[in-house]
Write an enzyme that holds these catalytic residues in place. Structure first.
Site, PDB file in Angstrom:
ATOM      1  N   TYR A 145     -26.286   7.004  29.090  1.00 56.14           N
ATOM      2  CA  TYR A 145     -26.615   8.256  28.399  1.00 56.14           C
ATOM      3  C   TYR A 145     -25.483   9.267  28.570  1.00 56.14           C
ATOM      4  CZ  TYR A 145     -29.193  12.510  27.188  1.00 56.14           C
ATOM      5  OH  TYR A 145     -29.592  13.695  26.621  1.00 56.14           O
ATOM      6  N   LYS A 149     -22.958  11.034  25.810  1.00 50.72           N
ATOM      7  CA  LYS A 149     -22.856  12.487  25.659  1.00 50.72           C
ATOM      8  C   LYS A 149     -21.452  12.989  25.996  1.00 50.72           C
ATOM      9  CE  LYS A 149     -27.101  13.292  24.324  1.00 50.72           C
ATOM     10  NZ  LYS A 149     -27.396  13.824  22.985  1.00 50.72           N
TER      11      LYS A 149
END
Length: 275
Positions: A145, A149
């Site tokens: 994740y 990002k």
């Protein structure tokens, strides 16, 4: 009337952003992967132009953006909000799991931005992307994740001066914990109980992390508070590149931005994993 396309509007930040953008005077094109889930949005914004958009499907992206231009004649703002949470660590998951996270959270942003940019240039519009404090500070069990990002932040930071010269203002919004969003997204992506059960030697540290995270999310900000920051960037006369959605998020990202050798971040995040 200015036209704003918002992705991921069935719940949470995207839903609240669509509502607040409409209140700010934009005609909102509210997109979601499954339009059967539009009920909550339409209760709040009955006149919303709801359209199907799967950011991982290039054909869906092109069809949606082309349809907006056909029907509205212009696009003044793109708000990339669609994404999904994920917990895991590389020894306990497949490389394909990491690719899937990148596809949704990074390449989805890339595809949608590419389709929208010619129209944003024509309108001298706004390109806003909801990233995360996880796009600044790498966090345990959020490897994939945070990688996605981080990629979004680096891509947008690099793109911003280029399209800025052509009249498009670029901003990223960095939320911390947002109420209800994280747990729902992660559970949809991977069952936490199964992750813990199969964690083996990692089990003590993942349990410590989950306990810390549950406590952090008990004091999470609301989706509406985050959306207010998004729409603030949308309507600002001179928008900044980077916004945090709360004082906590600003303090947390500041640790990294002032951490030249990485030791402050490592000390902070290691403390989340128990003694």
């Amino acid at each position: 009337m200015k036209i704003a396309l918002v992705t991921g509007t069935s719940t949470g930040i995207g839903l609240e952003t669509a509502v607040l953008a409409a209140e700010a005077g934009y005609e909102v094109v509210a997109t979601m992967r499954n339009t059967d889930k539009a009920g909550a949005l339409l209760e709040r914004l009955p006149d919303a132009d709801v359209r199907q958009l799967d950011v991982t499907d290039p054909d869906s992206v092109r069809a949606c953006v082309d349809g907006v231009i056909t029907d509205h004649g212009r696009l003044d703002a793109l708000i990339n909000n669609a994404g999904a949470g994920h917990l895991g660590t590389i020894e306990l998951e497949r490389v394909d799991d990491v690719r899937d996270v990148m596809e949704v959270n990074f390449f989805g942003v890339v595809q949608t931005t590419k389709a929208a940019l010619p129209h944003l240039r024509a309108a001298k519009g706004r390109l806003i992307t909801v990233t995360s404090v996880g796009g600044v500070v790498g966090q345990p069990f959020n490897e994939a994740y945070c990688a996605a990002k981080f990629a979004v932040e680096g891509w947008m930071e690099s793109l911003a001066p280029v399209v800025g010269k052509l009249g498009v203002a670029v901003s990223v919004i960095e939320p911390g914990a947002v109420a209800t969003e994280f747990v729902a997204n992660v559970r949809a992506d991977r069952d936490i109980e199964a992750l813990v059960a199969g964690a083996g030697d990692y089990q003590p540290v993942i349990n410590a992390y989950l306990a810390r995270t549950q406590q952090a999310f008990s004091a999470a900000q609301s989706a509406r508070e985050c959306a207010e920051v998004v729409v603030g960037a949308l309507t600002a006369a001179e928008p900044r590149f980077r916004y945090q959605s709360s004082e906590w998020a600003a303090g947390f990202t500041a640790v990294k931005l002032a951490d030249a050798d990485g030791s402050a971040v490592q000390a902070l995040t290691t403390s989340w994993l128990g003694a």
